[in-house]
Scaffold this motif. Structure first.
Motif, PDB file in Angstrom:
ATOM      1  N   MET A   1       0.851  -1.196   0.000  1.00  0.00           N
ATOM      2  CA  MET A   1       0.000   0.000   0.000  1.00  0.00           C
ATOM      3  C   MET A   1       0.887   1.247   0.000  1.00  0.00           C
ATOM      4  O   MET A   1       1.844   1.344   0.768  1.00  0.00           O
ATOM      5  CB  MET A   1      -0.901  -0.002   1.246  1.00  0.00           C
ATOM      6  N   LYS A   2       0.575   2.207  -0.871  1.00  0.00           N
ATOM      7  CA  LYS A   2       1.364   3.422  -0.971  1.00  0.00           C
ATOM      8  C   LYS A   2       1.179   4.280   0.274  1.00  0.00           C
ATOM      9  O   LYS A   2       0.072   4.400   0.803  1.00  0.00           O
ATOM     10  CB  LYS A   2       0.955   4.226  -2.200  1.00  0.00           C
ATOM     11  N   ARG A   3       2.268   4.878   0.726  1.00  0.00           N
ATOM     12  CA  ARG A   3       2.165   5.864   1.793  1.00  0.00           C
ATOM     13  C   ARG A   3       1.564   7.142   1.232  1.00  0.00           C
ATOM     14  O   ARG A   3       1.794   7.497   0.083  1.00  0.00           O
ATOM     15  CB  ARG A   3       3.541   6.151   2.390  1.00  0.00           C
ATOM     16  N   ALA A   4       0.816   7.833   2.070  1.00  0.00           N
ATOM     17  CA  ALA A   4       0.168   9.073   1.638  1.00  0.00           C
ATOM     18  C   ALA A   4       0.657  10.241   2.484  1.00  0.00           C
ATOM     19  O   ALA A   4       0.964  10.089   3.669  1.00  0.00           O
ATOM     20  CB  ALA A   4      -1.350   8.947   1.734  1.00  0.00           C
ATOM     21  N   ILE A   5       0.732  11.412   1.858  1.00  0.00           N
ATOM     22  CA  ILE A   5       1.078  12.648   2.546  1.00  0.00           C
ATOM     23  C   ILE A   5       0.102  13.725   2.105  1.00  0.00           C
ATOM     24  O   ILE A   5      -0.316  13.768   0.946  1.00  0.00           O
ATOM     25  CB  ILE A   5       2.536  13.075   2.256  1.00  0.00           C
ATOM     26  N   VAL A   6      -0.271  14.587   3.044  1.00  0.00           N
ATOM     27  CA  VAL A   6      -1.140  15.720   2.743  1.00  0.00           C
ATOM     28  C   VAL A   6      -0.335  17.004   2.922  1.00  0.00           C
ATOM     29  O   VAL A   6       0.307  17.210   3.952  1.00  0.00           O
ATOM     30  CB  VAL A   6      -2.380  15.745   3.661  1.00  0.00           C
ATOM     31  N   PHE A   7      -0.375  17.859   1.897  1.00  0.00           N
ATOM     32  CA  PHE A   7       0.207  19.197   1.979  1.00  0.00           C
ATOM     33  C   PHE A   7      -0.923  20.207   2.133  1.00  0.00           C
ATOM     34  O   PHE A   7      -2.033  19.997   1.638  1.00  0.00           O
ATOM     35  CB  PHE A   7       0.995  19.516   0.707  1.00  0.00           C
ATOM     36  N   THR A   8      -0.620  21.309   2.804  1.00  0.00           N
ATOM     37  CA  THR A   8      -1.594  22.390   2.896  1.00  0.00           C
ATOM     38  C   THR A   8      -0.858  23.714   2.992  1.00  0.00           C
ATOM     39  O   THR A   8       0.330  23.768   3.315  1.00  0.00           O
ATOM     40  CB  THR A   8      -2.538  22.203   4.095  1.00  0.00           C
ATOM     41  N   GLY A   9      -1.583  24.775   2.732  1.00  0.00           N
ATOM     42  CA  GLY A   9      -1.022  26.121   2.752  1.00  0.00           C
ATOM     43  C   GLY A   9      -1.620  26.922   1.625  1.00  0.00           C
ATOM     44  O   GLY A   9      -1.870  26.397   0.535  1.00  0.00           O
ATOM     45  N   GLY A  10      -1.884  28.204   1.861  1.00  0.00           N
ATOM     46  CA  GLY A  10      -2.463  29.000   0.787  1.00  0.00           C
ATOM     47  C   GLY A  10      -2.792  30.408   1.211  1.00  0.00           C
ATOM     48  O   GLY A  10      -2.465  30.853   2.300  1.00  0.00           O
ATOM     49  N   GLY A  11      -3.460  31.102   0.313  1.00  0.00           N
ATOM     50  CA  GLY A  11      -3.789  32.507   0.517  1.00  0.00           C
ATOM     51  C   GLY A  11      -2.904  33.403  -0.324  1.00  0.00           C
ATOM     52  O   GLY A  11      -3.363  34.373  -0.915  1.00  0.00           O
ATOM     53  N   THR A  12      -1.604  33.091  -0.366  1.00  0.00           N
ATOM     54  CA  THR A  12      -0.648  33.778  -1.222  1.00  0.00           C
ATOM     55  C   THR A  12       0.290  32.732  -1.819  1.00  0.00           C
ATOM     56  O   THR A  12       0.370  31.604  -1.329  1.00  0.00           O
ATOM     57  CB  THR A  12       0.196  34.803  -0.444  1.00  0.00           C
ATOM     58  N   ALA A  13       1.031  33.121  -2.855  1.00  0.00           N
ATOM     59  CA  ALA A  13       1.977  32.194  -3.478  1.00  0.00           C
ATOM     60  C   ALA A  13       3.055  31.763  -2.497  1.00  0.00           C
ATOM     61  O   ALA A  13       3.556  30.636  -2.557  1.00  0.00           O
ATOM     62  CB  ALA A  13       2.605  32.843  -4.707  1.00  0.00           C
ATOM     63  N   GLY A  14       3.424  32.656  -1.572  1.00  0.00           N
ATOM     64  CA  GLY A  14       4.460  32.329  -0.597  1.00  0.00           C
ATOM     65  C   GLY A  14       4.113  31.164   0.306  1.00  0.00           C
ATOM     66  O   GLY A  14       4.998  30.500   0.835  1.00  0.00           O
ATOM     67  N   HIS A  15       2.806  30.900   0.482  1.00  0.00           N
ATOM     68  CA  HIS A  15       2.366  29.782   1.307  1.00  0.00           C
ATOM     69  C   HIS A  15       2.221  28.494   0.503  1.00  0.00           C
ATOM     70  O   HIS A  15       1.696  27.506   1.007  1.00  0.00           O
ATOM     71  CB  HIS A  15       1.034  30.117   1.986  1.00  0.00           C
ATOM     72  N   VAL A  16       2.698  28.510  -0.733  1.00  0.00           N
ATOM     73  CA  VAL A  16       2.583  27.334  -1.593  1.00  0.00           C
ATOM     74  C   VAL A  16       3.939  26.893  -2.137  1.00  0.00           C
ATOM     75  O   VAL A  16       4.158  25.708  -2.398  1.00  0.00           O
ATOM     76  CB  VAL A  16       1.612  27.609  -2.778  1.00  0.00           C
ATOM     77  N   THR A  17       4.876  27.819  -2.305  1.00  0.00           N
ATOM     78  CA  THR A  17       6.117  27.524  -3.029  1.00  0.00           C
ATOM     79  C   THR A  17       6.941  26.412  -2.397  1.00  0.00           C
ATOM     80  O   THR A  17       7.531  25.590  -3.108  1.00  0.00           O
ATOM     81  CB  THR A  17       6.980  28.790  -3.172  1.00  0.00           C
ATOM     82  N   VAL A  18       7.030  26.370  -1.071  1.00  0.00           N
ATOM     83  CA  VAL A  18       7.792  25.299  -0.418  1.00  0.00           C
ATOM     84  C   VAL A  18       7.135  23.952  -0.684  1.00  0.00           C
ATOM     85  O   VAL A  18       7.807  22.942  -0.933  1.00  0.00           O
ATOM     86  CB  VAL A  18       7.923  25.554   1.098  1.00  0.00           C
ATOM     87  N   ASN A  19       5.804  23.918  -0.661  1.00  0.00           N
ATOM     88  CA  ASN A  19       5.090  22.682  -0.988  1.00  0.00           C
ATOM     89  C   ASN A  19       5.407  22.225  -2.414  1.00  0.00           C
ATOM     90  O   ASN A  19       5.614  21.038  -2.669  1.00  0.00           O
ATOM     91  CB  ASN A  19       3.577  22.894  -0.842  1.00  0.00           C
ATOM     92  N   LEU A  20       5.447  23.174  -3.325  1.00  0.00           N
ATOM     93  CA  LEU A  20       5.751  22.841  -4.716  1.00  0.00           C
ATOM     94  C   LEU A  20       7.173  22.314  -4.865  1.00  0.00           C
ATOM     95  O   LEU A  20       7.453  21.511  -5.768  1.00  0.00           O
ATOM     96  CB  LEU A  20       5.553  24.068  -5.614  1.00  0.00           C
TER      97      LEU A  20
END
Length: 357
Positions: A1-20
């Motif tokens: 079974m594959k391990r799963a991870i959830v990312f979150t963050g938003g509102g501005t691009a700065g709250h997404v770039t590290v996730n990307l």
């Protein structure tokens, strides 16, 4: 079974770039990658560039520090978001949650905590933002960009990681950036960024002194959605509302940069050794995090700072000219900064936390 991870963050691009920056690594290693963001936020558009990741939109409220009639309704949206997150966690059964902050992260981290799923928070700024302050008690670890941020955190949770910089930024080519703007090689390039939403004050200052600026510079101006002025375009002045894939090439072509003082952006400029003039958001528009970020860089000799309260076309022109004249001094200071591998360190911490569940 594959391990799963959830990312979150938003509102501005700065709250997404590290996730990307992190998501491709987990996908390459065979993880099932999910992203929980707001239903119509900028994060949905940005994460669409990673089609292998599954996006889930939830209800969320904005954490405001000012009077607004929406403040009465937003707590109900947050409660709905917590319930949606709880159900998503039950269905996805992730091994770990990684949060970059922003108001959407609050119900997601709460949903993970209710399911006893460990969560890791990344705090980019010098002091924790309001969303992260609310979620820190529910988090397993809190990763910091600035070493001094640990003073504001529980000692058993703080981990100094440093700045996570997207790998693709190092693959930019100046030739492509110049060609994109139809610029020549023989004249220096000034890149101006007002953040993902743009900045009316910075936009106005540039256009007031455009003739004088273009005597010295070719200008790439990222002005924000709806803020382009077609009447101002010239051969030496190129406007874009927003760029994504083209940014590495534009940065490679830039000799100096003017920007707000969001942590993700300024550490990217540092990694690329770009002399920078920072115009942080004032206290009237923020909690002062960008002011602290900018002051930290100024004190280390790796940036110059122009407060928005003193920003005019004239002060902008003078500051940009001084930055360019002294650019070698800033590059030398940036060369002396300690070298780290934060992306790998953060990746290993997330994996270790998932294994220990």
């Amino acid at each position: 079974m594959k391990r799963a991870i959830v990312f979150t963050g938003g509102g501005t691009a700065g709250h997404v770039t590290v996730n990307l920056a992190l998501m491709p690594r987990f996908l390459r290693d065979g993880w099932d990658v999910h992203y929980i963001g707001s239903e119509r936020g900028i994060e949905r558009e940005l994460v669409a560039g990673v089609p292998q990741a599954t996006y889930h939109g939830i209800a969320t409220g904005k954490l405001r520090r000012y009077m607004d009639w929406n403040n009465a309704k937003d707590p109900f949206r947050v409660v709905k978001g917590v319930w949606q997150s709880y159900r998503l966690m039950t269905a996805i059964r992730p091994s770990v949650v990684f949060s970059k902050g922003g108001f959407v992260s609050v119900p997601v981290v709460a949903g993970a905590w209710l399911n006893r799923i460990p969560s890791i928070i990344h705090e980019s700024d010098f002091t924790p933002g309001l969303a992260n302050k609310l979620t820190i008690p529910m988090a397993t670890k809190v990763c910091t960009t600035f070493p001094d941020t640990a003073e504001h955190l529980p000692p058993n949770k703080a981990v100094h990681i440093g700045a996570v910089v997207r790998e693709e930024l190092f693959r930019g080519e100046a030739v492509r950036g110049l060609a994109m703007c139809d610029f020549v090689r023989t004249k220096p390039v000034l890149l101006v960024m007002g953040g993902s939403l743009g900045s009316q004050r910075i936009n106005r200052a540039i256009r007031e002194e455009l003739d004088a600026l273009t005597e010295t510079f070719q200008i790439v101006h990222l002005c924000g959605k709806g803020n382009a002025d077609p009447s101002a375009s010239t051969r030496a002045y190129r406007q874009f509302e927003y760029v994504t894939d083209e940014l590495p090439d534009l940065l490679a072509a830039a000799d100096v940069v003017v920007s707000r003082a969001g942590s993700n952006s300024i550490f990217e400029f540092l990694a690329l050794k770009k002399p920078m003039l920072l115009i942080p958001l004032p206290l009237s528009q923020s909690r002062g995090d960008q002011i602290a970020n900018a002051e930290s860089f100024r004190a280390r000799g790796i940036a110059e700072v122009l407060p928005e309260e003193t920003l005019t076309g004239e002060t902008f022109l003078r500051a940009v000219r001084e930055l360019y004249v002294n650019r070698a001094r800033y590059v030398e200071a940036m060369e002396r900064e300690p070298k780290r591998e934060p992306l790998q360190q953060l990746y290993e911490l997330i994996c270790e936390t998932a294994r220990s569940r």
